[in-house]
Each structure stands twice: as structure tokens, then as C-alpha cells.
Enzyme design. Structure first.
Site, short mmCIF file in Angstrom:
data_model
loop_
_atom_site.label_atom_id
_atom_site.label_comp_id
_atom_site.label_asym_id
_atom_site.label_seq_id
_atom_site.Cartn_x
_atom_site.Cartn_y
_atom_site.Cartn_z
N ARG A 111 5.22 -12.75 9.80
CA ARG A 111 5.93 -11.50 9.53
C ARG A 111 7.35 -11.55 10.05
O ARG A 111 7.62 -12.20 11.06
CB ARG A 111 5.26 -10.34 10.28
CG ARG A 111 3.88 -10.04 9.88
CD ARG A 111 3.33 -8.96 10.81
NE ARG A 111 3.72 -7.62 10.39
CZ ARG A 111 3.09 -6.95 9.43
NH1 ARG A 111 2.05 -7.45 8.83
NH2 ARG A 111 3.49 -5.75 9.10
N GLU A 118 0.87 -1.17 0.00
CA GLU A 118 0.00 0.00 0.00
C GLU A 118 0.92 1.23 0.00
O GLU A 118 1.84 1.30 0.82
CB GLU A 118 -0.88 0.00 1.26
CG GLU A 118 -1.85 1.15 1.23
CD GLU A 118 -2.76 1.24 2.46
OE1 GLU A 118 -2.68 0.36 3.35
OE2 GLU A 118 -3.53 2.20 2.52
N LYS A 169 4.70 0.70 9.23
CA LYS A 169 4.82 1.99 8.56
C LYS A 169 4.27 3.11 9.44
O LYS A 169 4.77 4.22 9.40
CB LYS A 169 4.07 1.93 7.22
CG LYS A 169 4.88 1.23 6.14
CD LYS A 169 4.14 1.20 4.83
CE LYS A 169 3.11 0.12 4.82
NZ LYS A 169 2.54 -0.15 3.50
#
Ligand code: ATP
Ligand code: MG
Length: 564
Positions: A269, A37, A279
Site C-alpha cells: 500500500r 468499495e 476511508k
């Protein structure tokens, strides 16, 4: 198969699954995607996902699409589209560029097609317009053990829903006034299946789609359909999406999409120690000026690592080494530091620099004269050859290489002691000069002209070898010594991650460098002998100002601390 550096023999449950699918001829070929994104810069966690998606494509003669998952116009920006594109290309350069799709994809390019799919769901009685407001959602959604309540909109006819949906698109309603929801199961134990919202109203211009839309599809509706539109075979994501998979499947199973359709696979992850890996938190570090920007060399972003001097191959080797599992664990950041250290030990040429200079005068060296000495560029690589370094009467050595009252185990310089100057001569310290406060300002030494090149013809040995630069020839540089950005292995574990920011994560010194270092360009990396690996800073180096970044020290200085 392409040259898949270090990929041979990589084995994990996702790769096994890909092989099984290929053996069963489930897909004509392997197509993966990396779907960031554009709401921030890429970090080390993304690097792991890139290595996996591009790696699997590379190993199977497939392709990997770079796709921007850009469904939320509020937080996204073209600055991020540009930085992500640059970072992905840099990370795969020379390794997997052959499998990168020629075109860059944007989920927002599919908005019209997605709208058509939504209309189809409505016509099939599988989606409806809902007027519930955020304060009612929780009550209607229910809890896992207890079914939710049906929204009043659920029983509306397809015709009415369609008319409302068209008016939503036309901009007749305010943000949040209405949503489109998939009609699935308000009693499902998986809350994601309790009639999830698939469209929301946002009167907001989109960085890629412009001002065409005020209606935006949600991630769960967009992602699976984007995968389908692009012909993705294996849609690989992180574990938090495991609970979304039934919805991914529901959407594709309830629309007339091409077959075979993509399937989603999840892995855990990357979560490295001494870092934050989201982020949102990295944005906070940037916005609150805890760092100089997304590419601050202390940031765990790809842009930060690149600027600091890390190589793409070291990052990839680290990611491949960590492996792919479903196990949620921490990864020791020293593995990344070791990866770059190991690589640079083989490839970086050696140079001399003094970062905490103490002046030495060789009183028996002729005044006004100098000479060129031969120095080995890389003991690990004979082909790197030799260079010459100037030597003269005045030198700089590291302050830490001298002790006025040295303990027994200190083999470097002290009054009356003899050491070897690397590539040069043996010198002996004759006396010490001090300022009024008693600080040592200069060492007066003598050298033995017979020891040129570092060996005494009489076979005399010295225990210590130290580095030096010629004061007359040295160039000054600002040298930035970086350390970990956080002092805690898990900065988020104890609450506010900002509390464990390392106040000493950057130290700036003025170094004295051997003259050849003035010629170095950003992207070239050297070892400063005995100090670590360094590279010119790409942002701040100017014709009249040298700035160097320490990529990594020669040893893991944190290992000692951990043992104490
Ligand atoms: P963040 O939580 O940092 O905001 P994200 O998951 O929202 O990250 P996206 O841009 O949506 O970031 O992610 C793009 C891809 O990278 C996704 O497939 C995601 O699963 C993967 N990814 C993100 N963070 C990690 C991580 N720490 N380890 C491995 N893969 C990751
Ligand atoms: Mg995200």
C-alpha cells in the site's frame, strides 16, 4: 502502445509477471480492474492503484474495468459511487481514458450469478449452512497452531443445505441467524481457509441492487468470481490480501469457471507521511467536522487535491515515481508536493498578489495618474507572452518586505534604502507612518522615473526586488493558505491520530490581487510571485467573492524545520 506519459521504462515485479504471462500466451490480452468499495471517497492510495491498473492496461493495449465492489449495503452509498466515478475519470483524463471500459461494473449485478455458484458448491458438498453465532466463532475457528472445531452444520446433506439456503434467500431468518460457509479445511494453518463464511444475512436495502436481496455474498467469494465473470487476467490488490489468495484460488478451482482464469497479485500500500490513508479515518475527519468535507483541500482525497488545485498529471507522476514493490514503507509526502511544484513552475503563469499588505505612497508620482507596465507571464515559457499591470501612486507591498531596523543581510526595503519593484521602478523609503500604538501604517517613498522596467540608466544596482500591486486597481480576495493536516509524519503511530491534527493547517487572509486575477476560473492555476501556486476555489468562489486556494508554496517549508 498509446502515449503512456512517463510509463516507458516502468518496471516492477507485477509488470514483469504480466510480460511473462503474455510471452507464455497465458491470456488472450490484458484486462485489469480497479475495484473500489463505494464506502468513501478515493484517496491518494487509490490513485496509486488506479495508476498501476490503468497503466498496465495502457502499456499492453488492454482494458481496465471500473468495478464497484459493493457487497456491504450497510456502509455503501450512491454518493460514493458518483464521486468515485468522477475522480477516476478525472485522474485518467488525457492519459488512460482510452483503456477505461465503456461500462461501469457493479459486483452487485452478479448477485444472481453468484447465488448460482453458491448453489453449485452446496450441491458438490463444498458449502454448508452454519448456525454458529459470533460468540462461538473464535472457539470453533481455533488458532494457527491448533486446528479448529467443525461446525455442527458441516455434516448436513447437500439437499438439506440447499433447502436452508433457499429459505435464507427467501428472508425466513434474521440477520446473523445463519451463514453459508465454504467447506475447506478446519486444520489449515491459514485461518482464511477454515471454512470461511461466504454468505451472510442482512435485511438491508442495497444502493444498487435495491430490495431484492437479504442475503449478501462476502468479499472473498465475490471478488474472484467477479474477476472471472469480467474476464480479468491480472487482479492486482494490496498486500493485506496475500493471505486471502489461497481462498481466491480455491473458489475458482472448485467451480466450473471459464479458463484461463484470473490470478491475484499483491503490492504494498501507499503510505504517505503526514497523512492518514484509510476511508474509515477520513470519514471520521469529515463526520467530526475536523475538515469541511471529503473535498476539503487539506484532505488526501482525490476530490480534495482537485479542489486544492493539484493536477491529475502531478498525482500520476508521483504515483509512478513511488514504484511498485512488496516492501512496506513510508513515502515522503514532499515527493507529491515537489511533483506539483515542478509541473506548475513550467506551466503556471505568474501574477502578483500581496497577502499581508502594507501601504506605500510614492510621493513624487503624480496624483490621479496611473500607467500600464509590461510583465512577463512565465519566465520558463516564452510562448506565455506578456501582460500589462497597472502602476500608480499608492501601492501595497508585503509587510515582511520592510524592516524599520534591518539587519545587514536584509536586502529589501528599509528607511533610506532603495529596492526594485518587480517590472516597475526603483523606489526609496523616505519615512514611516505609525498609528498611536506604534504599528507601521504607511511608507512614504519616492521613485526614480528613469528606472522604468527595473533598470537604472546609470548602471546603479539594487540588491532586492519585491512584488507589489497598485492599491487603486487591486482586487480583494479571500486567500486560504493550507498546510499539512497532521504535524506527525506517522499520525497513527502514536495512538489516536486526531491528537496530531495540525491546528494551523489552514490560515485565511484577505489578499490584494492584481486585477487580472479577477478573471481567473477554477481549474486555472497561477504562481503568485514569491508566494506559491494558487487557484480559485471551485466551491466558494462567487461573482461577488474571490476565494483562492494555495496549492503549494514555492519551497518546502517543512524541510527547514526538519533540519533544525
Ligand atoms: P481503505 O483501507 O482506505 O478503506 P480499501 O482498501 O478498503 O481502502 P477499496 O475501496 O477496497 O479500499 O480499494 C480499492 C482498491 O484500491 C483496492 O484494490 C485496494 O487494494 C486499493 N488501495 C486501497 N488503499 C490503497 C493504498 N493505500 N495504496 C495502494 N492501493 C490501495
Ligand atoms: Mg475495503
Amino acid at each position: 502502445m498509446n502515449e503512456a506519459e512517463g510509463n516507458e521504462g516502468l518496471k516492477d515485479f507485477i509488470r514483469d509477471r504480466v510480460q511473462a504471462d503474455l510471452a507464455a500466451r497465458k491470456y488472450p490480452g490484458v484486462v485489469t480492474r480497479f475495484p473500489p468499495e463505494p464506502n468513501g471517497y478515493l484517496h491518494l492510495g487509490h490513485a496509486k492503484s488506479i495508476c498501476l491498473n490503468f497503466g498496465i492496461a495502457l502499456e499492453n493495449d488492454g482494458i481496465c474495468n471500473l468495478r464497484f465492489d459493493d457487497t456491504n449495503p450497510v456502509k455503501e452509498d450512491t454518493e460514493y459511487v458518483d464521486s468515485i466515478t468522477e475522480d477516476v475519470k478525472w485522474l485518467i483524463d488525457g492519459w488512460a481514458d482510452s483503456v477505461l471500459s465503456e461500462k461501469t461494473f457493479f459486483a452487485s449485478d452478479y448477485f444472481e450469478q453468484l447465488y448460482g455458484y453458491a448453489v453449485q458448491l452446496i450441491q458438490d458438498g463444498k458449502a454448508y449452512v452454519c448456525e454458529l453465532q459470533p460468540d462461538e466463532w473464535e472457539e470453533y475457528r481455533g488458532v494457527p497452531e491448533k486446528p479448529g472445531k467443525e461446525s455442527p452444520g458441516r455434516s448436513r446433506s447437500p439437499e438439506e443445505n440447499l433447502a436452508l439456503f433457499e429459505r435464507m434467500r427467501a428472508g425466513e431468518f434474521a440477520d446473523g441467524e445463519k451463514t453459508l460457509r465454504a467447506k475447506i479445511d478446519m486444520a489449515s494453518p491459514n485461518l482464511h481457509l477454515r471454512d470461511p463464511v461466504i454468505y451472510r444475512i442482512r435485511h438491508e436495502e442495497h444502493h444498487h441492487a435495491g430490495d431484492q436481496w437479504c442475503l449478501y455474498p462476502m468479499y472473498d467469494f465475490t471478488h474472484c468470481l467477479s474477476d472471472s465473470i469480467e474476464g480479468i487476467s491480472h487482479s492486482i490488490c494490496t498486500l493485506e490480501f496475500e493471505v486471502h489468495r489461497p481462498l481466491y484460488d480455491w473458489v475458482l478451482d472448485n467451480l466450473p469457471v471459464p479458463q484461463p482464469r484470473p490470478h491475484q497479485h499483491e503490492f504494498s500500500r501507499l503510505n504517505p507521511t503526514y497523512m492518514v490513508m484509510s476511508k474509515r479515518k477520513l470519514l471520521q475527519l469529515v463526520e467530526e467536522n475536523h475538515v469541511s468535507g471529503w473535498d476539503d483541500p487539506r484532505m488526501p482525497t482525490i476530490a480534495g487535491y482537485r479542489r486544492r488545485g493539484f493536477t491529475a498529471s502531478a498525482i500520476r507522476n508521483f504515483c509512478q515515481g513511488v514504484g511498485v514493490t512488496k516492501y512496506k514503507g513510508l513515502t515522503d509526502v514532499s515527493l507529491l508536493e515537489n511533483a506539483i511544484r515542478e509541473e506548475l513552475n513550467k506551466t503556471a503563469e505568474r501574477r502578483c498578489a500581496v497577502l499581508d499588505p502594507l501601504e506605500v505612497v510614492i510621493e513624487n508620482y503624480p496624483e490621479g495618474e496611473s500607467e500600464e507596465l509590461e510583465a512577463v507571464n512565465n519566465p520558463e515559457d516564452e510562448a506565455a507572452g506578456k501582460r500589462s499591470v497597472p502602476f500608480g501612486r499608492r501601492l501595497f507591498i508585503e509587510r515582511a518586505d520592510f524592516m524599520e531596523d534591518p539587519p545587514k543581510k536584509f536586502f529589501r526595503l528599509g528607511p533610506g534604502r532603495e529596492v526594485r519593484l518587480r517590472y516597475a521602478y526603483f523606489i526609496t523609503c523616505q519615512s514611516v507612518e505609525k498609528d498611536a500604538d506604534g504599528n507601521i501604517t504607511r511608507l512614504i517613498c519616492t521613485y526614480d522615473p528613469e528606472t522604468r522596467g527595473g533598470h537604472a540608466p546609470d548602471g546603479r544596482k539594487v540588491k532586492g526586488t519585491i512584488h507589489w500591486v497598485s492599491a487603486e486597481h487591486a482586487v480583494d480576495a479571500e486567500v486560504r493558505l493550507y498546510d499539512r493536516l497532521f504535524t506527525e509524519p506517522e499520525p497513527e503511530a502514536a495512538g489516536d491520530f486526531l491528537e496530531s491534527l495540525n491546528a494551523d493547517s489552514m490560515k485565511v487572509v484577505t489578499g490584494k490581487l492584481e486585477p487580472s486575477l479577477a478573471e481567473l476560473s477554477p481549474g486555472e492555476r497561477v504562481q503568485f510571485e514569491r508566494l506559491g501556486y494558487f487557484t480559485p476555489d471551485a466551491e466558494d468562489t462567487a461573482p461577488d467573492k474571490l476565494v483562492f486556494n494555495r496549492i503549494v508554496g514555492l519551497r518546502d517549508s517543512w524541510a527547514k524545520i526538519a533540519k533544525k
